[in-house]
Design a protein around this motif. Structure first.
Motif, PDB file in Angstrom:
ATOM      1  N   SER A 220     -33.662  -0.468  52.303  1.00  0.00           N
ATOM      2  CA  SER A 220     -32.861  -1.031  51.207  1.00  0.00           C
ATOM      3  C   SER A 220     -31.471  -1.371  51.751  1.00  0.00           C
ATOM      4  O   SER A 220     -31.020  -0.788  52.736  1.00  0.00           O
ATOM      5  CB  SER A 220     -32.762  -0.050  50.025  1.00  0.00           C
ATOM      6  OG  SER A 220     -32.034   1.104  50.397  1.00  0.00           O
ATOM      7  N   GLY A 221     -30.806  -2.323  51.103  1.00  0.00           N
ATOM      8  CA  GLY A 221     -29.476  -2.736  51.585  1.00  0.00           C
ATOM      9  C   GLY A 221     -28.760  -3.528  50.522  1.00  0.00           C
ATOM     10  O   GLY A 221     -28.880  -3.216  49.335  1.00  0.00           O
ATOM     11  N   CYS A 222     -28.064  -4.575  50.937  1.00  0.00           N
ATOM     12  CA  CYS A 222     -27.318  -5.408  49.979  1.00  0.00           C
ATOM     13  C   CYS A 222     -28.238  -5.858  48.844  1.00  0.00           C
ATOM     14  O   CYS A 222     -29.411  -6.159  49.068  1.00  0.00           O
ATOM     15  CB  CYS A 222     -26.751  -6.622  50.730  1.00  0.00           C
ATOM     16  SG  CYS A 222     -25.997  -7.845  49.638  1.00  0.00           S
ATOM     17  N   ASN A 243     -35.308  -4.981  49.205  1.00  0.00           N
ATOM     18  CA  ASN A 243     -35.069  -3.844  48.306  1.00  0.00           C
ATOM     19  C   ASN A 243     -36.307  -3.520  47.477  1.00  0.00           C
ATOM     20  O   ASN A 243     -36.652  -2.349  47.297  1.00  0.00           O
ATOM     21  CB  ASN A 243     -33.889  -4.141  47.369  1.00  0.00           C
ATOM     22  CG  ASN A 243     -32.563  -4.029  48.085  1.00  0.00           C
ATOM     23  OD1 ASN A 243     -32.440  -3.296  49.062  1.00  0.00           O
ATOM     24  ND2 ASN A 243     -31.571  -4.764  47.621  1.00  0.00           N
ATOM     25  N   VAL A 244     -36.957  -4.557  46.974  1.00  0.00           N
ATOM     26  CA  VAL A 244     -38.163  -4.328  46.158  1.00  0.00           C
ATOM     27  C   VAL A 244     -39.210  -3.605  47.009  1.00  0.00           C
ATOM     28  O   VAL A 244     -39.835  -2.636  46.560  1.00  0.00           O
ATOM     29  CB  VAL A 244     -38.713  -5.663  45.591  1.00  0.00           C
ATOM     30  CG1 VAL A 244     -40.100  -5.472  44.982  1.00  0.00           C
ATOM     31  CG2 VAL A 244     -37.750  -6.240  44.551  1.00  0.00           C
ATOM     32  N   ALA A 245     -39.379  -4.045  48.257  1.00  0.00           N
ATOM     33  CA  ALA A 245     -40.376  -3.405  49.131  1.00  0.00           C
ATOM     34  C   ALA A 245     -39.987  -1.948  49.393  1.00  0.00           C
ATOM     35  O   ALA A 245     -40.834  -1.040  49.316  1.00  0.00           O
ATOM     36  CB  ALA A 245     -40.483  -4.182  50.441  1.00  0.00           C
ATOM     37  N   ALA A 288     -40.517  -6.426  38.756  1.00  0.00           N
ATOM     38  CA  ALA A 288     -40.330  -6.008  37.360  1.00  0.00           C
ATOM     39  C   ALA A 288     -40.253  -4.481  37.271  1.00  0.00           C
ATOM     40  O   ALA A 288     -39.439  -3.932  36.517  1.00  0.00           O
ATOM     41  CB  ALA A 288     -41.480  -6.538  36.499  1.00  0.00           C
ATOM     42  N   ARG A 289     -41.091  -3.794  38.076  1.00  0.00           N
ATOM     43  CA  ARG A 289     -41.055  -2.317  38.053  1.00  0.00           C
ATOM     44  C   ARG A 289     -39.702  -1.795  38.544  1.00  0.00           C
ATOM     45  O   ARG A 289     -39.178  -0.806  38.044  1.00  0.00           O
ATOM     46  CB  ARG A 289     -42.171  -1.753  38.948  1.00  0.00           C
ATOM     47  CG  ARG A 289     -43.495  -1.610  38.211  1.00  0.00           C
ATOM     48  CD  ARG A 289     -44.405  -0.662  38.953  1.00  0.00           C
ATOM     49  NE  ARG A 289     -44.883  -1.269  40.192  1.00  0.00           N
ATOM     50  CZ  ARG A 289     -45.531  -0.614  41.148  1.00  0.00           C
ATOM     51  NH1 ARG A 289     -45.778   0.680  41.023  1.00  0.00           N
ATOM     52  NH2 ARG A 289     -45.924  -1.223  42.236  1.00  0.00           N
ATOM     53  N   VAL A 290     -39.164  -2.470  39.554  1.00  0.00           N
ATOM     54  CA  VAL A 290     -37.849  -2.066  40.073  1.00  0.00           C
ATOM     55  C   VAL A 290     -36.785  -2.279  38.984  1.00  0.00           C
ATOM     56  O   VAL A 290     -35.974  -1.387  38.708  1.00  0.00           O
ATOM     57  CB  VAL A 290     -37.517  -2.859  41.360  1.00  0.00           C
ATOM     58  CG1 VAL A 290     -36.034  -2.824  41.671  1.00  0.00           C
ATOM     59  CG2 VAL A 290     -38.321  -2.296  42.531  1.00  0.00           C
ATOM     60  N   SER A 291     -36.785  -3.452  38.360  1.00  0.00           N
ATOM     61  CA  SER A 291     -35.769  -3.742  37.337  1.00  0.00           C
ATOM     62  C   SER A 291     -35.850  -2.747  36.174  1.00  0.00           C
ATOM     63  O   SER A 291     -34.816  -2.337  35.641  1.00  0.00           O
ATOM     64  CB  SER A 291     -35.930  -5.167  36.821  1.00  0.00           C
ATOM     65  OG  SER A 291     -35.528  -6.073  37.819  1.00  0.00           O
ATOM     66  N   GLU A 292     -37.065  -2.377  35.801  1.00  0.00           N
ATOM     67  CA  GLU A 292     -37.227  -1.401  34.699  1.00  0.00           C
ATOM     68  C   GLU A 292     -36.544  -0.077  35.021  1.00  0.00           C
ATOM     69  O   GLU A 292     -36.069   0.615  34.133  1.00  0.00           O
ATOM     70  CB  GLU A 292     -38.715  -1.065  34.510  1.00  0.00           C
ATOM     71  CG  GLU A 292     -39.463  -2.004  33.608  1.00  0.00           C
ATOM     72  CD  GLU A 292     -40.970  -1.862  33.832  1.00  0.00           C
ATOM     73  OE1 GLU A 292     -41.414  -0.784  34.297  1.00  0.00           O
ATOM     74  OE2 GLU A 292     -41.672  -2.843  33.555  1.00  0.00           O
ATOM     75  N   ARG A 293     -36.538   0.283  36.295  1.00  0.00           N
ATOM     76  CA  ARG A 293     -35.973   1.586  36.673  1.00  0.00           C
ATOM     77  C   ARG A 293     -34.481   1.524  36.993  1.00  0.00           C
ATOM     78  O   ARG A 293     -33.852   2.554  37.193  1.00  0.00           O
ATOM     79  CB  ARG A 293     -36.714   2.139  37.900  1.00  0.00           C
ATOM     80  CG  ARG A 293     -38.080   2.697  37.576  1.00  0.00           C
ATOM     81  CD  ARG A 293     -38.867   2.984  38.855  1.00  0.00           C
ATOM     82  NE  ARG A 293     -40.098   3.702  38.586  1.00  0.00           N
ATOM     83  CZ  ARG A 293     -41.206   3.141  38.111  1.00  0.00           C
ATOM     84  NH1 ARG A 293     -41.219   1.851  37.852  1.00  0.00           N
ATOM     85  NH2 ARG A 293     -42.285   3.863  37.888  1.00  0.00           N
TER      86      ARG A 293
END
Ligand code: SF4
Ligand code: SF4
Length: 446
Positions: A220-222, A243-245, A288-293
């Motif tokens: 993860s980063g910027c 980041n999503v990965a 979408a799963r990332v944004s939800e969290r």
């Protein structure tokens, strides 16, 4: 608003989305009153409604971006104050994001402008490069006044001292203290970890102390916001996907209750990852799963509940609401409620809905407008006679600190101090401690 797109145009999902947004606007103009650039410049084309007309004209007529449109879109701070005000729910953010990509694709900026933007995109998201650039800027800093415009603004923003890198900003896990109540990933960001490493340190201490295991995920980063706001979509998507990965590996592995973000400019974009990747089947669900969290640290701490303060605090703190937090994420009350629960005396800043002029790279690219907004913000802050200023976004923190002698700190630094962490460095440098809190009589008299 009536629109006039052909079926062929509407087959493009980005055009279809923008058309939906344009149709929601009823030209009422309520948004103009709360738009910082309209308030300052008084030109309809520097208001949300004026910009919406310019974007509509470009998209409907399938025209390349004109110099006139670029001038007025470049002056937009993306502060999203217009979205808070709009009674029709016009999603200005997605519309202006689309316009910026179209500008990048169809407009040839003057050489120096192109070069400047390319340098910003090359340096700012990478902590190593950014640190080196700040060190170089440190030598040139005394000469900032000799350089007009953007170069002078950039040198003027360079801190007097470049902090040493923090050990917390490497991929690792920070175990919860006591019973584990939650597991969260921390976005440790790009520019913030270089400019103010104490913010991530305070965040991790605060979360651990409240029973949260924190992971800085490998890869993860910027967050991608800096390149996104420059209209450099391909570069931005690379950051987003990385980041999503990285966070998906954590979600599907040890599990994640939240992705905690302590720079609200980044938080607004991470919450939009699901939208940004909606048309990419391999990524849409994961994004979408990332944004939800995704949660701002103040939202997450409010849900968790702040422990009783470990020491008396009581300092009078002006809370500066970052636009990305109050307008972009609609998070308004939580930071103030947390500061009050931690024992601070919170003072509201008049005209708090107006931007401080930081807005990502805006204070570098539009230094004259940014300075006027900063001076105005500082004048309103000083009117409430605080002992310190708290905010939830590194951009605002640097922008305001550059124009006042008041100590400016991140909200988490104060919460960490109140619940057992060290005195924030900016308070220490200002010679402040809990003993300086105003007495009840002084507070009542104020
Ligand atoms: S985002 Fe901010 S500067 Fe841009 S149009 Fe909306 S209110 Fe004005
Ligand atoms: S307030 Fe909303 S509907 Fe009214 S002009 Fe502004 S964007 Fe359009």
């Amino acid at each position: 608003m009536q629109t006039n797109f052909s079926l062929a145009q509407l087959a493009d999902p980005d055009i279809a989305e923008s058309e939906k947004i344009l149709r929601a606007c009823v030209h009422c103009g309520f948004c103009t009153a709360t738009c910082p650039t309209y308030v300052l410049l008084g030109d309809e084309l520097d208001s949300p409604r004026g910009r919406i007309y310019l974007i509509k004209d470009m998209l409907e007529n399938d025209r390349p971006a004109s110099a006139r449109l670029v001038k007025h879109i470049d002056r937009c701070l993306s502060c999203l104050s217009c979205m808070t005000t709009c009674p029709s729910g016009v999603h200005y953010m997605h519309l202006v994001d689309h316009a910026r990509v179209r500008i990048e694709e169809t407009y040839e900026r003057p050489f120096l402008d192109r070069w400047f933007r390319a340098i910003l995109a090359f340096v700012l998201p990478y902590p190593g490069r950014f640190r080196l650039a700040l060190m170089a800027a440190w030598f040139a800093r005394p000469l900032a006044g000799l350089f007009p415009g953007r170069l002078g603004a950039m040198l003027g923003l360079a801190p007097a001292r470049v902090p040493t890198p923090s050990k917390v900003d490497r991929a690792q896990v920070f175990p919860a203290e006591g019973r584990r109540r939650a597991r969260a990933a921390l976005l440790n960001g790009g520019a913030q970890q270089v400019l103010a490493p104490q913010i991530n340190e305070a965040t991790i201490r605060l979360l651990n102390r409240h029973g949260v295991e924190v992971v800085v995920a490998r890869g993860s980063g910027c967050c991608g916001a800096l390149t996104h706001h420059l209209g450099k979509e391909a570069a931005s998507r690379d950051w987003v996907k990385a980041n999503v990965a990285a966070w998906t590996r954590e979600i599907e592995g040890p599990g994640l209750d939240a992705i905690v973000i302590n720079a609200s400019g980044c938080g607004t974009v991470v919450k939009d990852y699901g939208f940004m990747l909606r048309n990419e089947p391999d990524w849409a669900d994961r994004a979408a799963r990332v944004s939800e969290r995704a949660k701002d640290i103040s939202e997450f701490m409010s849900d968790l509940g702040l422990m009783a303060p470990a020491r008396p605090t009581g300092l009078a703190v002006a809370y500066h609401a970052a636009c990305s937090l109050q307008h972009g994420q609609q998070v308004r009350m939580q930071p103030k409620a947390l500061l009050a629960a931690a024992g601070f005396t919170v003072r509201d800043v008049p005209d708090g809905h107006l931007c401080c002029g930081s807005a990502g790279t805006y204070n570098i690219l539009q230094p004259a407008i940014a300075k006027r907004l900063r001076d105005r913000k500082i004048e309103t802050i000083e009117r409430v006679a605080p002992q310190a200023v708290a905010t939830g976004n590194i951009g605002c923190l640097m922008q305001i600190a550059g124009g006042t002698d008041l100590p400016v700190v991140h909200t988490v630094e104060l919460l960490d101090w109140a619940t057992g962490g060290p005195l924030p460095k900016a308070l220490e440098a200002a010679g402040l401690s809990a003993a300086d809190a105003p007495t009840k009589a002084a507070q009542a008299a104020w």
